[in-house]
Design an enzyme around this catalytic site. Structure first.
Site, PDB file in Angstrom:
ATOM      1  N   THR A   1       0.848  -1.185   0.000  1.00  0.00           N
ATOM      2  CA  THR A   1       0.000   0.000   0.000  1.00  0.00           C
ATOM      3  C   THR A   1       0.892   1.247   0.000  1.00  0.00           C
ATOM      4  O   THR A   1       2.054   1.176   0.389  1.00  0.00           O
ATOM      5  CB  THR A   1      -0.874   0.055   1.261  1.00  0.00           C
ATOM      6  OG1 THR A   1       0.008   0.014   2.383  1.00  0.00           O
ATOM      7  CG2 THR A   1      -1.824  -1.114   1.331  1.00  0.00           C
TER       8      THR A   1
ATOM      9  N   TRP B   1     -17.920  18.711   9.058  1.00  0.00           N
ATOM     10  CA  TRP B   1     -16.962  18.165   8.104  1.00  0.00           C
ATOM     11  C   TRP B   1     -17.047  18.885   6.760  1.00  0.00           C
ATOM     12  O   TRP B   1     -18.142  19.124   6.244  1.00  0.00           O
ATOM     13  CB  TRP B   1     -17.222  16.675   7.873  1.00  0.00           C
ATOM     14  CG  TRP B   1     -16.840  15.823   9.048  1.00  0.00           C
ATOM     15  CD1 TRP B   1     -16.668  16.255  10.342  1.00  0.00           C
ATOM     16  CD2 TRP B   1     -16.595  14.421   9.043  1.00  0.00           C
ATOM     17  NE1 TRP B   1     -16.331  15.190  11.131  1.00  0.00           N
ATOM     18  CE2 TRP B   1     -16.275  14.054  10.379  1.00  0.00           C
ATOM     19  CE3 TRP B   1     -16.611  13.443   8.063  1.00  0.00           C
ATOM     20  CZ2 TRP B   1     -15.977  12.738  10.735  1.00  0.00           C
ATOM     21  CZ3 TRP B   1     -16.313  12.132   8.420  1.00  0.00           C
ATOM     22  CH2 TRP B   1     -15.993  11.787   9.746  1.00  0.00           C
TER      23      TRP B   1
END
Ligand code: AMP
Length: 547
Positions: free
Chosen positions: A185, A442
């Site tokens: 990753t 957010w």
């Protein structure tokens, strides 16, 4: 009662056997780091892959042993994809854009026994080799004449090594669950983690990816994967193209707009795939030179959110449809792909476009859900957003050599935040680590970037949260202007008016010559946040003064 059908294991080598038998004369074209164009066929690739498999025996690498590559997209890399995995060993692609110490860390974690590298990475090998004593064999992807003299190790030439292998033996029959390839990753925080794909997961993913509402690949396609073979197996294209017999065109190291246009035109490419940064570069080159692409009709964009402005420019000015896709290393990588449903056909172009800009809906094989902080499933109303979880046969169950399972009740938490609409279309709001949290609310950094990039003077933009004494964090957008264009902070901020709620509009704009990118071509929010960690927003002073 068991079914009574043949027990033929799914295996990577069978993909190339099929391409040889039914598309044996279809071409694979590569731009080589040597500077020329190389051409051969699936039949040639199959023969040389079997030679590679046999030559690996000669290196004394046992089945299951890890064999690494540091290489661009090219025919020799393709042969190794099949030779290594098809012989029962594990193909480990390493991203050469990583720092040498990271490359070494990954190679040591994988316990690689041999490493194949393109000539352009000779200096990298000199930096990495002293840190990787367990790698016994260093093989340069070239012929004997071009063998580089390295300071640290004595490499052997691929062509000489390959000539020692035989193409006579058939592929071994392997357990379909055997390990086939390994990718690490991106590891934006902590050490990267290995994802170990099996033959079964790789073949199922390749089959899933060619379906009509996914990549929809055909024998008449000419496919140029810009996405590197070291970035989640070029999104499976090295496996999916042989299934359908599509012609493959490998761009080598030439990923700039000019080099790509040349290859698109010369080889009559119909289908291509890459990250948004690549397509931004291509678009700028097309706009600068006034060229058109005469054969490309589909482009896939993934790896980061695709700015709608980019999609619109390619559609309106060049007649090319950009398909938005979403996935990740842990998902082989494809999870969702954007294509309309029949009921959408009667919508206006504008309403269709609103669907096109989403990350798409899951392909067969992938299931999804969004949950809140307490793990409670959220509705598919296109509004509620939460942590996106996935499951399916080509999704990671466990990281390589890590004991703990990443799964939550059998689901893999992606780390992305998303909405899902009633038709199953996913919209990625953010990476959970990148969401800007202003006074408990957010703000999607992707939304802020997409709006900035829709300003005519902006080439690329990255939005981050910057410390604010009143709101904890407030958004700021860091902008790269197009060549020869100018804009002021006020002009960029005015461009946000009416497009999002007032409190979501960034507090500030910074102009830079270049944005930091990760090794896989995403804007590095980590580096961007680092660069501005001590920055004092103009609004911070106002807050402190109590205004
Ligand atoms: P990687 O494992 O390097 O392929 O990175 C996977 C991550 O890239 C995902 O978890 C997302 O955060 C991001 N990503 C990939 N495709 C998209 C997309 N279409 N829109 C937004 N983010 C994406």
């Amino acid at each position: 009662m068991l079914g009574q059908m043949m027990d033929v294991p799914l295996s990577i080598s069978n993909l190339l056997v099929h391409a040889d038998r039914f598309h044996g004369d279809t071409e694979i074209v590569s731009r080589r780091v040597e500077g020329d164009i190389h051409r051969y066929t699936y039949r040639d690739a199959h023969r040389r892959s079997r030679q590679a498999a046999s030559a690996l025996q000669g290196l004394g690498i046992a089945p299951g042993g890890r064999v690494a590559t540091l290489a661009w997209n090219g025919y020799r890399h393709f042969e190794l994809y099949y030779g290594i995995s098809g012989s029962g060993r594990v193909m480990h692609t390493i991203n050469p854009r990583l720092h040498p110490e990271q490359v070494a860390w990954i190679a040591n974690d994988a316990e690689d026994e041999a490493l194949f590298f393109d000539l352009s990475f000779a200096p990298l090998i000199d930096a990495v080799a002293p840190l990787c004593p367990k790698i016994k064999h260093w093989i340069a992807l070239c012929d004997e004449d071009r063998l580089p003299a390295l300071k640290t190790v004595k490499p052997i030439a691929y062509e000489t090594w390959l000539a020692g292998g035989s193409a006579d033996s058939a592929w071994p029959v392997l357990d379909e669950n055997a390990a086939a390839c390994l990718c690490y990753t991106s590891g934006t925080t902590g050490n990267p983690k290995g994802v170990l794909y099996s033959h079964r997961s790789t073949v199922l993913h390749a089959l899933g990816s060619i379906m009509p509402d996914v990549m929809g690949l055909k024998a008449t396609d000419v496919v140029l994967p810009v996405v590197p073979m070291f970035h989640v197996n070029a999104w499976g294209t090295a496996y999916s193209c042989p299934i359908v017999g599509a012609k493959l065109v490998f761009p080598g190291s030439g990923l700039d707009g000019k080099s790509l246009i040349e290859l698109f035109e010369a080889e009559k490419v119909t289908f291509t795939a890459g990250v948004p940064t690549i397509w931004l570069g291509l678009l700028q080159e097309l706009q600068k030179t006034g060229q058109k692409l005469s054969t490309v009709n589909r482009m896939v964009v993934g790896g980061s959110a695709c700015p709608p402005a980019l999609m619109k420019a390619f559609k309106d000015d060049y007649g090319i449809h950009i398909h938005h896709a979403w996935g990740m290393t842990e998902m082989s990588p494809l999870g969702t792909f954007n294509a309309l449903k029949e009921k959408h056909l009667s919508l206006s172009e504008d309403d269709q476009f609103k669907i096109h800009v989403k990350a798409g809906r899951p392909m067969f094989g992938v299931d999804i859900k969004i949950v809140d902080d307490a793990g409670k499933e959220l509705p598919w109303d296109g509004v509620a957003f939460g942590d996106l979880l996935v499951r399916g046969p080509w999704i990671v169950k466990q990281y390589y050599r890590r004991d703990e399972s990443p799964l939550v009740d059998g689901w893999f938490p992606t780390g992305d935040v998303a909405t899902i609409d009633p038709d199953g279309y996913v919209q990625i709001t953010d990476r959970s680590k990148d969401v800007i949290k202003s006074g408990g609310e957010w703000i999607s950094s992707i939304d802020l970037e997409n709006i900035a990039v829709s300003h005519p003077a902006v080439a690329e933009a990255g939005a981050i949260g910057v410390f604010h004494p009143k709101w904890d964090e407030r958004p700021m957008v860091v902008v790269v202007l197009k060549e020869g264009r100018s804009a002021t902070v006020e002009e960029i901020l005015a461009h946000y008016e009416g497009k999002i709620a007032k409190w979501q509009i960034p507090d500030d704009v910074q102009f830079v010559d270049e944005l930091p990118h990760t090794a896989t071509g995403k804007i590095s929010k980590l580096k961007l946040r680092e660069a501005f960690k001590d920055y004092v927003l103009p609004t911070a002073g106002e807050a402190l003064a109590g205004r």
